[in-house]
Design a protein around this motif. Sequence first.
Motif, PDB file in Angstrom:
ATOM      1  N   GLU A  24      39.870  55.040  42.188  1.00 42.97           N
ATOM      2  CA  GLU A  24      39.532  53.849  42.971  1.00 42.97           C
ATOM      3  C   GLU A  24      38.270  54.075  43.795  1.00 42.97           C
ATOM      4  O   GLU A  24      37.418  53.194  43.905  1.00 42.97           O
ATOM      5  N   LYS A  40      35.271  53.879  41.475  1.00 38.23           N
ATOM      6  CA  LYS A  40      34.996  52.486  41.118  1.00 38.23           C
ATOM      7  C   LYS A  40      34.267  51.761  42.248  1.00 38.23           C
ATOM      8  O   LYS A  40      33.336  51.006  42.010  1.00 38.23           O
ATOM      9  N   SER A  92      30.418  50.533  41.688  1.00 37.17           N
ATOM     10  CA  SER A  92      30.359  49.100  41.398  1.00 37.17           C
ATOM     11  C   SER A  92      29.055  48.468  41.873  1.00 37.17           C
ATOM     12  O   SER A  92      28.620  47.456  41.326  1.00 37.17           O
ATOM     13  N   GLU A 151      26.401  48.294  39.147  1.00 35.60           N
ATOM     14  CA  GLU A 151      26.647  47.307  38.112  1.00 35.60           C
ATOM     15  C   GLU A 151      25.866  46.019  38.365  1.00 35.60           C
ATOM     16  O   GLU A 151      25.663  45.236  37.465  1.00 35.60           O
ATOM     17  N   GLN A 194      32.878  46.611  34.872  1.00 35.35           N
ATOM     18  CA  GLN A 194      34.142  46.337  35.550  1.00 35.35           C
ATOM     19  C   GLN A 194      34.364  44.838  35.680  1.00 35.35           C
ATOM     20  O   GLN A 194      35.489  44.362  35.575  1.00 35.35           O
ATOM     21  N   HIS A 195      33.279  44.109  35.934  1.00 32.60           N
ATOM     22  CA  HIS A 195      33.375  42.666  36.140  1.00 32.60           C
ATOM     23  C   HIS A 195      32.679  41.933  34.994  1.00 32.60           C
ATOM     24  O   HIS A 195      31.541  42.235  34.652  1.00 32.60           O
TER      25      HIS A 195
END
Length: 178
Positions: free
Chosen positions: A2, A5, A9, A12, A33-34
């Motif tokens: 976690e 991530k 993130s 990204e 991830q998204h």
Amino acid sequence: MESIKQRLSVYEQRTVCRMATLLDPRFKKSGFQHSSNAEQAATCFENELANFPVKETASNQPVAPDSSLLDTLFDFLGERSMNKFVNSRVDAILTKKQYLERAIVGQDIDPLLWMKVNQTDFPAIGSLFAKYLCIPATSVESERTFSKAGQIISERRTRLKEKNINILLFLNRNSWLK
């Protein structure tokens, strides 16, 4: 996991990182991830392809119909191919779709080697590979070089010539990395 991530993130959302992820045949859209970031990367990818200068190849150039066959029933086909309009946006959409619909390759495959093998299928994507996948993932190597330069160039060694500094830093790199 976690924590990783959360920390990663942010990357990204950066265009260069998005493009590098999308271009990597090991990840493509599944590396995000998204899904919104994946879609924005695909849009950026399409725009880059549309702005890519098209090189005329022998297969793209229309072939003039043979003069002995001018009175045939199929003359209209030759005329259509001669007057075919090239639209870079449509070509970009088709190339993007073909690339993204190809199966994701295994994690042990080198992306640059994959591109070399598939260069004939995706000639426009090859230049994007060179543009986005040549960026090193970490700055460790550059930090090592700066550290070594700081050790070589000091107040006592100010008279070193630039040529000699380059030799010490870059030509003997393999000897001090081992």
